[in-house]
Enzyme design. Sequence first.
Site, mmCIF file in Angstrom:
data_model
loop_
_atom_site.group_PDB
_atom_site.id
_atom_site.type_symbol
_atom_site.label_atom_id
_atom_site.label_comp_id
_atom_site.label_asym_id
_atom_site.label_seq_id
_atom_site.Cartn_x
_atom_site.Cartn_y
_atom_site.Cartn_z
ATOM 1 N N ASN A 72 0.867 -1.176 0.000
ATOM 2 C CA ASN A 72 0.000 0.000 0.000
ATOM 3 C C ASN A 72 0.906 1.229 0.000
ATOM 4 O OD1 ASN A 72 -1.864 1.997 0.405
ATOM 5 N ND2 ASN A 72 -2.294 1.472 2.543
ATOM 6 N N TRP A 73 1.052 1.825 -1.180
ATOM 7 C CA TRP A 73 1.966 2.975 -1.286
ATOM 8 C C TRP A 73 1.348 4.263 -0.729
ATOM 9 C CZ3 TRP A 73 4.247 2.414 -6.952
ATOM 10 C CH2 TRP A 73 5.104 1.318 -6.973
ATOM 11 N N LYS A 74 0.068 4.236 -0.458
ATOM 12 C CA LYS A 74 -0.638 5.452 0.014
ATOM 13 C C LYS A 74 -0.393 6.578 -0.984
ATOM 14 C CE LYS A 74 0.084 3.679 4.611
ATOM 15 N NZ LYS A 74 -0.068 3.855 6.022
ATOM 16 N N HIS A 133 -9.606 1.063 4.808
ATOM 17 C CA HIS A 133 -8.337 1.339 5.496
ATOM 18 C C HIS A 133 -8.582 2.343 6.634
ATOM 19 C CE1 HIS A 133 -4.261 2.683 6.257
ATOM 20 N NE2 HIS A 133 -3.851 1.571 5.665
ATOM 21 N N GLU A 171 -7.002 4.821 7.606
ATOM 22 C CA GLU A 171 -6.818 6.234 7.231
ATOM 23 C C GLU A 171 -8.063 6.772 6.519
ATOM 24 O OE1 GLU A 171 -3.073 5.725 5.206
ATOM 25 O OE2 GLU A 171 -2.147 5.264 7.140
ATOM 26 N N GLU A 203 -5.590 -4.867 10.787
ATOM 27 C CA GLU A 203 -4.633 -3.767 10.896
ATOM 28 C C GLU A 203 -4.909 -2.970 12.169
ATOM 29 O OE1 GLU A 203 -2.619 -2.742 7.011
ATOM 30 O OE2 GLU A 203 -4.327 -1.419 7.193
ATOM 31 N N GLY A 260 2.031 2.643 10.610
ATOM 32 C CA GLY A 260 2.939 3.777 10.419
ATOM 33 C C GLY A 260 3.626 4.227 11.695
ATOM 34 N N GLY A 305 2.757 -0.989 4.369
ATOM 35 C CA GLY A 305 2.760 0.432 3.997
ATOM 36 C C GLY A 305 4.189 0.914 3.811
ATOM 37 N N GLY A 306 4.746 1.525 4.853
ATOM 38 C CA GLY A 306 6.071 2.154 4.787
ATOM 39 C C GLY A 306 7.147 1.308 4.114
HETATM 40 C C1 PEP Z 1 -0.952 0.297 5.977
HETATM 41 O O1 PEP Z 1 -0.995 1.454 5.626
HETATM 42 O O2 PEP Z 1 -1.833 -0.491 5.638
HETATM 43 C C2 PEP Z 1 0.174 -0.119 6.806
HETATM 44 C C3 PEP Z 1 0.144 -1.295 7.339
HETATM 45 O O3 PEP Z 1 1.193 0.801 6.966
HETATM 46 P P1 PEP Z 1 2.600 0.533 7.698
HETATM 47 O O4 PEP Z 1 3.154 -0.758 7.160
HETATM 48 O O5 PEP Z 1 3.444 1.705 7.322
HETATM 49 O O6 PEP Z 1 2.323 0.446 9.147
#
Ligand code: PEP
Length: 267
Positions: A10-12, A113, A115, A185, A191, A252-253
């Site tokens: 997930n590049w956001k 998600h 966010e 999640e 994040g 994500g990151g």
């Molecule tokens: C996400 O955004 O779904 C996520 C898991 O981010 P991160 O890996 O950065 O915690």
Amino acid sequence: MPRKKLIAANWKMNKSIPESVSFIDNFKNSIKSTKIKDFRDTENPKDFPVSSKNEIVICPPFASLNEVKKSIKGTKIKLGAQNMHFEEKGAFTGEISAPMLRDAGCEYVILGHSERRAYFDETDGIINKKIKAALKNKLKAILCIGETLEQRESNETKAVIKFQLENCLRSINNEEIKNIVIAYEPVWAIGTGKNATPEQAEEVHLFIRGLLKKLYNVDISENIRIIYGGSVNEKNAKELLAMKNIDGALVGGASLDPKSFAEICNT
Ligand code: PEP
């Protein structure tokens, strides 16, 4: 049959179009050096090996979908989107629909998600409508659920997960549920660099599987994939993915760096 593992990036809201293309080139090079034997590409096995047993999905920003689609051609990497509207078309300025994502080559879409829930007020009811629209248009949904730190600390994790799952899956039938992947999640782990321990994650995954058994049946609950997301990186992925009920990761990151993401996939 063992469940196929799924690793999704997930590049956001990150990466320009050239950066997205360069990521795919570097990622292909990084993953090529894998020693894992089951990595194969049927069309061109020497050129690019990707596991036939497991799945890798890249979810870039909308603007990069087309170029990423071209860059992954001939590999088994799949394309996904990070969100969509539940209507198919109309006066919804700035939105994108399920048929448009199919058109763009997406096979998956991330829905619900945290966010989106926190910054765009998405409720379980809206997410439910989005899931139905995705499935109707032959997109597989990665449904995100998870508790906040406050909810975990006041022992509400299971109640929150149950509420989100039941409401997001409202009137999704036994056939439709097969095209859904659940992503657990915990919001406090996203994040933050603070991942759930494998045991904490496994406990919730097992609980989700139990709920799915009650909502559907034992076959469905045993076959559905429940992936974990929340600060997964190349260092902690192995331990998390070794758990019996963790069927992959939403990253994500660490998915922004091709080497780190390749290492997670090779795990
Ligand atoms: C996400 O955004 O779904 C996520 C898991 O981010 P991160 O890996 O950065 O915690």
